[in-house]
Design a protein around this motif. Structure first.
Motif, PDB file in Angstrom:
ATOM      1  N   UNK A 105       0.841  -1.205   0.000  1.00  0.00           N
ATOM      2  CA  UNK A 105       0.000   0.000   0.000  1.00  0.00           C
ATOM      3  C   UNK A 105       0.876   1.255   0.000  1.00  0.00           C
ATOM      4  N   UNK A 106       1.906   1.235   0.851  1.00  0.00           N
ATOM      5  CA  UNK A 106       2.757   2.419   0.975  1.00  0.00           C
ATOM      6  C   UNK A 106       3.562   2.651  -0.301  1.00  0.00           C
ATOM      7  N   UNK A 107       3.996   1.533  -0.910  1.00  0.00           N
ATOM      8  CA  UNK A 107       4.709   1.646  -2.186  1.00  0.00           C
ATOM      9  C   UNK A 107       3.835   2.337  -3.229  1.00  0.00           C
ATOM     10  N   UNK A 108       2.582   1.942  -3.286  1.00  0.00           N
ATOM     11  CA  UNK A 108       1.663   2.551  -4.252  1.00  0.00           C
ATOM     12  C   UNK A 108       1.499   4.040  -3.969  1.00  0.00           C
ATOM     13  N   UNK A 109       1.377   4.390  -2.689  1.00  0.00           N
ATOM     14  CA  UNK A 109       1.222   5.813  -2.341  1.00  0.00           C
ATOM     15  C   UNK A 109       2.507   6.582  -2.652  1.00  0.00           C
ATOM     16  N   UNK A 120       4.811   6.411   9.988  1.00  0.00           N
ATOM     17  CA  UNK A 120       3.633   7.289   9.996  1.00  0.00           C
ATOM     18  C   UNK A 120       2.374   6.492  10.343  1.00  0.00           C
ATOM     19  N   UNK A 121       2.253   5.314   9.739  1.00  0.00           N
ATOM     20  CA  UNK A 121       1.040   4.512   9.960  1.00  0.00           C
ATOM     21  C   UNK A 121       1.001   3.982  11.393  1.00  0.00           C
ATOM     22  N   UNK A 122       2.141   3.492  11.905  1.00  0.00           N
ATOM     23  CA  UNK A 122       2.129   2.964  13.275  1.00  0.00           C
ATOM     24  C   UNK A 122       1.865   4.084  14.280  1.00  0.00           C
ATOM     25  N   UNK A 123       2.334   5.277  13.982  1.00  0.00           N
ATOM     26  CA  UNK A 123       2.045   6.413  14.876  1.00  0.00           C
ATOM     27  C   UNK A 123       0.540   6.687  14.890  1.00  0.00           C
ATOM     28  N   UNK A 124      -0.086   6.581  13.719  1.00  0.00           N
ATOM     29  CA  UNK A 124      -1.533   6.823  13.635  1.00  0.00           C
ATOM     30  C   UNK A 124      -2.324   5.696  14.291  1.00  0.00           C
ATOM     31  N   UNK A 125      -1.775   4.476  14.236  1.00  0.00           N
ATOM     32  CA  UNK A 125      -2.515   3.318  14.753  1.00  0.00           C
ATOM     33  C   UNK A 125      -2.458   3.216  16.274  1.00  0.00           C
ATOM     34  N   UNK A 126      -1.492   3.913  16.898  1.00  0.00           N
ATOM     35  CA  UNK A 126      -1.380   3.833  18.353  1.00  0.00           C
ATOM     36  C   UNK A 126      -1.158   2.392  18.769  1.00  0.00           C
ATOM     37  N   UNK A 127      -1.924   1.927  19.776  1.00  0.00           N
ATOM     38  CA  UNK A 127      -1.719   0.545  20.212  1.00  0.00           C
ATOM     39  C   UNK A 127      -2.817  -0.374  19.680  1.00  0.00           C
ATOM     40  N   UNK A 135      -6.292   3.494   9.525  1.00  0.00           N
ATOM     41  CA  UNK A 135      -5.056   3.992  10.131  1.00  0.00           C
ATOM     42  C   UNK A 135      -4.145   4.600   9.064  1.00  0.00           C
ATOM     43  N   UNK A 136      -4.138   3.992   7.881  1.00  0.00           N
ATOM     44  CA  UNK A 136      -3.389   4.588   6.764  1.00  0.00           C
ATOM     45  C   UNK A 136      -4.024   5.941   6.424  1.00  0.00           C
ATOM     46  N   UNK A 137      -5.355   5.971   6.444  1.00  0.00           N
ATOM     47  CA  UNK A 137      -6.063   7.231   6.189  1.00  0.00           C
ATOM     48  C   UNK A 137      -5.648   8.297   7.206  1.00  0.00           C
ATOM     49  N   UNK A 138      -5.579   7.905   8.489  1.00  0.00           N
ATOM     50  CA  UNK A 138      -5.195   8.865   9.523  1.00  0.00           C
ATOM     51  C   UNK A 138      -3.769   9.378   9.308  1.00  0.00           C
TER      52      UNK A 138
END
Ligand code: AMP
Ligand code: ZN
Ligand code: FE
Ligand code: FE
Length: 278
Positions: A105-109, A120-127, A135-138
């Motif tokens: 997904x990230x490669x495509x973006x 970035x995604x893990x920061x948005x996903x929290x725990x 979460x990718x959207x966030x």
């Protein structure tokens, strides 16, 4: 009785903790709320404690990612015993598919000029226990690439958009069987939502009912009034329950307020009959 049987917490792609979910359910005047995170039961203990403290009946549930051919179908499972052999293993497999698709997904973006990384995604996903496209959207919102989750799905993440990557999901009949084997109750979520509508023909609903489906979530924001009436008629013909749920995601989904879709007390009694809700 005000009964909402479909909600998400920050254990999956909701924005509020299980405690906040139950607190908000009480504020919304709900007597019963089911916590139904995607492919995870990690919020149950916290939600149950909040329910005890606040006098809200919390039904433990989950929304299982299932597949009918290439189509994505969601099956709600209530009151399952997650320690039943094989049950959690299957959830682990689905969650592994959720994280496993992330690099593609990230490669495509990235190819489209958006400098988004896993960090970035893990920061948005929290725990969160169950990583989802929201979460990718966030993360895209935090980067200033889109204004909100809806725009992220419309531009990038929805089926047919550039960053949509399919992932593993349990065959729907196997999912229904797995919920029943674990002592739970299987209800088909939003059958006529966008991603599943074409596959969820009356014949398919009949097949599911013959294989242990106990209910159909006719009352859902993805359904028009005509859909709801038609699905209610089909459920009655098939002898399965009609349920309703808001599919609340906190601030992650607009127009899905807690209690905005409800389940009748009679259907809820039938759903819980013979079981001892936690
Ligand atoms: P995934 O679980 O990764 O397949 O992502 C699907 C989830 O994204 C759904 O269960 C919804 O919670 C959420 N979702 C789908 N479409 C939208 C949208 N347009 N806006 C916000 N959330 C959405
Ligand atoms: Zn969701
Ligand atoms: Fe769903
Ligand atoms: Fe949902």
């Amino acid at each position: 009785m005000r009964i909402d049987l479909h909600t998400h917490s920050s254990v999956s792609d909701g924005t509020e903790t299980p405690t906040q979910l139950v607190t908000d359910a009480r504020t919304a005047g709900l007597d019963v709320v089911a916590i139904t995170d995607h492919d995870s039961v990690a919020g149950w203990t916290e939600a149950a404690a909040a329910g005890d403290a606040l006098g809200v009946w919390v039904v433990p549930g989950l929304e299982l990612s299932c597949a009918v051919g290439p189509a994505s179908v969601h099956v709600l499972g209530y009151l399952v015993e997650p320690s039943h052999p094989g049950f959690e293993d299957e959830l682990v497999r689905i969650r592994a598919g959720r994280t496993g698709r992330l690099p593609a997904m990230l490669e495509a973006l990235n190819r489209h000029g958006i400098p988004i990384t896993e960090e970035h995604v893990w920061a948005a996903a929290g725990d969160a226990d169950s990583l989802g496209r929201p979460h990718v959207a966030d993360a895209l919102i935090a980067l200033g690439a889109v204004a909100n989750r809806k725009e992220a799905f419309d531009l990038w993440l929805a089926e047919g958009r550039p960053a949509h990557i399919s992932r593993y999901a349990t065959d729907a009949l196997d999912g229904i069987a797995m919920i029943n084997a674990a002592g739970g109750v299987a209800v088909l979520a939003h059958p006529w939502g966008r991603e599943s509508r074409a596959e969820m023909t009356p014949a398919k609903l009949a097949e599911f009912a013959a294989h242990g489906l106990a209910g159909i979530e006719a009352r859902h924001h993805d359904h028009s009034a005509a859909d709801e009436a038609e699905l209610t008629g089909l459920a009655t013909e098939l002898g399965v329950l009609v349920t309703g749920g808001s599919d609340w995601h906190g601030t992650g989904k607009v127009d899905h307020d807690l209690g905005s879709k409800l389940t009748d007390a009679e259907a809820f009694d039938a759903l819980t009959a013979g079981r001892s809700p936690v």
